[in-house]
Write a protein that holds these residues in place. Sequence first.
Motif, PDB file in Angstrom:
ATOM      1  N   GLY A  58       0.792  -1.210   0.000  1.00 28.23           N
ATOM      2  CA  GLY A  58       0.000   0.000   0.000  1.00 28.23           C
ATOM      3  C   GLY A  58       0.830   1.268   0.000  1.00 28.23           C
ATOM      4  O   GLY A  58       2.048   1.261  -0.205  1.00 28.23           O
ATOM      5  N   LEU A  59       0.159   2.377   0.268  1.00 28.46           N
ATOM      6  CA  LEU A  59       0.753   3.708   0.188  1.00 28.46           C
ATOM      7  C   LEU A  59       1.584   3.999   1.426  1.00 28.46           C
ATOM      8  O   LEU A  59       1.122   3.832   2.556  1.00 28.46           O
ATOM      9  CB  LEU A  59      -0.367   4.744   0.056  1.00 28.46           C
ATOM     10  CG  LEU A  59       0.006   6.144  -0.423  1.00 28.46           C
ATOM     11  CD1 LEU A  59       0.439   6.112  -1.880  1.00 28.46           C
ATOM     12  CD2 LEU A  59      -1.194   7.081  -0.254  1.00 28.46           C
ATOM     13  N   ILE A  60       2.846   4.425   1.242  1.00 25.62           N
ATOM     14  CA  ILE A  60       3.711   4.745   2.380  1.00 25.62           C
ATOM     15  C   ILE A  60       4.222   6.179   2.314  1.00 25.62           C
ATOM     16  O   ILE A  60       5.017   6.591   3.156  1.00 25.62           O
ATOM     17  CB  ILE A  60       4.914   3.782   2.477  1.00 25.62           C
ATOM     18  CG1 ILE A  60       5.800   3.859   1.232  1.00 25.62           C
ATOM     19  CG2 ILE A  60       4.440   2.357   2.723  1.00 25.62           C
ATOM     20  CD1 ILE A  60       7.135   3.135   1.392  1.00 25.62           C
ATOM     21  N   SER A  61       3.777   6.957   1.327  1.00 23.35           N
ATOM     22  CA  SER A  61       4.215   8.348   1.227  1.00 23.35           C
ATOM     23  C   SER A  61       3.411   9.239   2.157  1.00 23.35           C
ATOM     24  O   SER A  61       2.317   8.887   2.608  1.00 23.35           O
ATOM     25  CB  SER A  61       4.105   8.841  -0.215  1.00 23.35           C
ATOM     26  OG  SER A  61       2.841   8.533  -0.761  1.00 23.35           O
ATOM     27  N   THR A  62       3.960  10.409   2.451  1.00 22.77           N
ATOM     28  CA  THR A  62       3.260  11.395   3.278  1.00 22.77           C
ATOM     29  C   THR A  62       2.162  12.057   2.448  1.00 22.77           C
ATOM     30  O   THR A  62       2.169  12.009   1.217  1.00 22.77           O
ATOM     31  CB  THR A  62       4.228  12.469   3.784  1.00 22.77           C
ATOM     32  OG1 THR A  62       4.808  13.146   2.654  1.00 22.77           O
ATOM     33  CG2 THR A  62       5.330  11.860   4.634  1.00 22.77           C
ATOM     34  N   ALA A  63       1.250  12.716   3.124  1.00 27.24           N
ATOM     35  CA  ALA A  63       0.132  13.367   2.441  1.00 27.24           C
ATOM     36  C   ALA A  63       0.611  14.486   1.518  1.00 27.24           C
ATOM     37  O   ALA A  63      -0.030  14.778   0.503  1.00 27.24           O
ATOM     38  CB  ALA A  63      -0.855  13.909   3.468  1.00 27.24           C
ATOM     39  N   ASP A  64       1.733  15.126   1.863  1.00 34.03           N
ATOM     40  CA  ASP A  64       2.222  16.243   1.061  1.00 34.03           C
ATOM     41  C   ASP A  64       3.307  15.844   0.066  1.00 34.03           C
ATOM     42  O   ASP A  64       3.913  16.703  -0.581  1.00 34.03           O
ATOM     43  CB  ASP A  64       2.739  17.361   1.966  1.00 34.03           C
ATOM     44  CG  ASP A  64       3.921  16.929   2.828  1.00 34.03           C
ATOM     45  OD1 ASP A  64       4.215  15.711   2.873  1.00 34.03           O
ATOM     46  OD2 ASP A  64       4.553  17.810   3.458  1.00 34.03           O
ATOM     47  N   SER A  65       3.573  14.548  -0.063  1.00 27.50           N
ATOM     48  CA  SER A  65       4.592  14.099  -1.009  1.00 27.50           C
ATOM     49  C   SER A  65       4.131  14.353  -2.440  1.00 27.50           C
ATOM     50  O   SER A  65       3.014  13.984  -2.824  1.00 27.50           O
ATOM     51  CB  SER A  65       4.870  12.605  -0.818  1.00 27.50           C
ATOM     52  OG  SER A  65       5.832  12.150  -1.745  1.00 27.50           O
TER      53      SER A  65
ATOM     54  N   VAL B 297       5.299  12.925  -4.960  1.00 24.61           N
ATOM     55  CA  VAL B 297       5.340  11.617  -5.613  1.00 24.61           C
ATOM     56  C   VAL B 297       4.730  10.585  -4.674  1.00 24.61           C
ATOM     57  O   VAL B 297       5.174  10.444  -3.530  1.00 24.61           O
ATOM     58  CB  VAL B 297       6.793  11.222  -5.957  1.00 24.61           C
ATOM     59  CG1 VAL B 297       6.839   9.828  -6.582  1.00 24.61           C
ATOM     60  CG2 VAL B 297       7.422  12.250  -6.897  1.00 24.61           C
ATOM     61  N   LYS B 298       3.702   9.901  -5.126  1.00 23.06           N
ATOM     62  CA  LYS B 298       3.126   8.829  -4.317  1.00 23.06           C
ATOM     63  C   LYS B 298       4.093   7.646  -4.286  1.00 23.06           C
ATOM     64  O   LYS B 298       4.656   7.274  -5.324  1.00 23.06           O
ATOM     65  CB  LYS B 298       1.767   8.407  -4.876  1.00 23.06           C
ATOM     66  CG  LYS B 298       0.670   9.452  -4.716  1.00 23.06           C
ATOM     67  CD  LYS B 298      -0.651   8.921  -5.236  1.00 23.06           C
ATOM     68  CE  LYS B 298      -1.803   9.864  -4.905  1.00 23.06           C
ATOM     69  NZ  LYS B 298      -1.647  11.186  -5.547  1.00 23.06           N
ATOM     70  N   VAL B 299       4.260   7.045  -3.118  1.00 18.98           N
ATOM     71  CA  VAL B 299       5.171   5.913  -2.965  1.00 18.98           C
ATOM     72  C   VAL B 299       4.384   4.723  -2.440  1.00 18.98           C
ATOM     73  O   VAL B 299       3.683   4.831  -1.429  1.00 18.98           O
ATOM     74  CB  VAL B 299       6.330   6.244  -2.010  1.00 18.98           C
ATOM     75  CG1 VAL B 299       7.316   5.066  -1.947  1.00 18.98           C
ATOM     76  CG2 VAL B 299       7.059   7.517  -2.447  1.00 18.98           C
ATOM     77  N   LEU B 300       4.489   3.601  -3.150  1.00 16.94           N
ATOM     78  CA  LEU B 300       3.747   2.397  -2.780  1.00 16.94           C
ATOM     79  C   LEU B 300       4.694   1.212  -2.609  1.00 16.94           C
ATOM     80  O   LEU B 300       5.753   1.149  -3.222  1.00 16.94           O
ATOM     81  CB  LEU B 300       2.715   2.031  -3.846  1.00 16.94           C
ATOM     82  CG  LEU B 300       1.532   2.949  -4.088  1.00 16.94           C
ATOM     83  CD1 LEU B 300       1.877   3.994  -5.125  1.00 16.94           C
ATOM     84  CD2 LEU B 300       0.337   2.133  -4.561  1.00 16.94           C
ATOM     85  N   VAL B 301       4.251   0.270  -1.783  1.00 14.24           N
ATOM     86  CA  VAL B 301       4.868  -1.051  -1.707  1.00 14.24           C
ATOM     87  C   VAL B 301       3.840  -2.034  -2.253  1.00 14.24           C
ATOM     88  O   VAL B 301       2.716  -2.106  -1.749  1.00 14.24           O
ATOM     89  CB  VAL B 301       5.233  -1.425  -0.258  1.00 14.24           C
ATOM     90  CG1 VAL B 301       5.842  -2.826  -0.215  1.00 14.24           C
ATOM     91  CG2 VAL B 301       6.183  -0.410   0.343  1.00 14.24           C
ATOM     92  N   LEU B 302       4.211  -2.757  -3.306  1.00 10.54           N
ATOM     93  CA  LEU B 302       3.306  -3.730  -3.905  1.00 10.54           C
ATOM     94  C   LEU B 302       4.030  -5.062  -4.076  1.00 10.54           C
ATOM     95  O   LEU B 302       5.024  -5.127  -4.798  1.00 10.54           O
ATOM     96  CB  LEU B 302       2.809  -3.255  -5.275  1.00 10.54           C
ATOM     97  CG  LEU B 302       1.893  -2.034  -5.306  1.00 10.54           C
ATOM     98  CD1 LEU B 302       1.497  -1.721  -6.743  1.00 10.54           C
ATOM     99  CD2 LEU B 302       0.644  -2.266  -4.463  1.00 10.54           C
TER     100      LEU B 302
END
Length: 400
Positions: free
Chosen positions: A362-369, A371-376
């Motif tokens: 799922g999503l591991i980035s901060t709300a203000d990032s 770039v969205k960062v995911l672990v899949l």
Amino acid sequence: MRDQILVANAGSSSLKFHVYDVFDNDQLCFAYGGQISGIGDRLPHFRVRDAQGQDLLNQDLAPDQALNLHSAQHLVADWLIAHLPKPPIAVGHRIVHGGTQYSASVAITPDVIEYLDGLSPLAPLHQRNNLAPVKVIMDRWPDIYQVACFDTAFHQGHDPVVSHFAIPKAYYERGVRRYGFHGLSYQYISQQLHAEWPDIYAGRVLVAHLGSGASACSLKAGRSVDTSMGFTALDGVPMGTRPGKLDAGVLLWMMEQGMTHDQIQSLLYTESGLKGLSGISADMRVLCDSDETQAQLAVDHFCFRVAETLAGLCVSLGGVDALVFTAGIGEHSPFVRAAIADRLAWLGVHIDPAKNESSREGLISTADSAVKVLVLPTNEELVIAQESLRLIRAEAGINI
């Protein structure tokens, strides 16, 4: 009695298999899977687990039972014969290299095997091992439908600017070009983004497949635009035992020092990467837990080169909207993910420390990032099963 598809993935020291049940509307469901690990070692092991993670088999083997891939294959075949209620409708195989001829999965024939075997020098640790189960099944069960699924296929269709080396054109025409690998993993990630994260799928995505073999890929609207591996699986980022990007002059120097082809090949495929740089281990977990200076250097070098490669791939996309971590290290090492993200902060990559530590998906980035960062988690075996089912249905004139 439900139809089943068997997936086989043979490596240099392990033989993995997965069995999938085929349900109505051709939905695939994992039934069980296993592997023989430590082939050729003093302590080979055979384990099979079902969909709930329960052991169906978990036993040490005598060394002579898995002395080599050939003996391990026959052991797995005998176990499957005893446990499959009927022959699978298809057997899908992971084949690392499809060369210039195959841009999609294909049904296996003797001519296909001959062509693929000829590509073995381009993937010396993988290709012949990948093909070995194909030949065993063809000998023992010649009527079973077999499918070759290629790690190179997903990257076919790259812009010529991306696929060429800056060497005379004649070499490109002879097949010396950038192919890219880990395509089955990237295909799965693309499918997952399309199904679960459609907004991200439609954008500019970087995927870091970080395991014992490691690479990165840029996706635009789910399609491969560029990737870090090239002519062979040696190029790109450092790996467990492979160096990644290396000045070709180093190889000329080695030759001048009198090293043979086999010595150089062994060094590049089995003695380099994290193992060579650290002098301790190819296992990222061991290195992250170590206080040794060389272990820390190997981890830092890996994270730096991955970040550098990901930043470079942004050129092929004209920017980046999302970053996906996958494969063994990418899915299970919060430390490595954080170290790579820190080096990409200038791109707007910011991960939430708490989410990063606790998340396996799922999503591991901060709300203000920016770039969205995911672990899949990746699932190459499911892609192979899907491709196998698609081809056998196509041959029967059935659309799925």
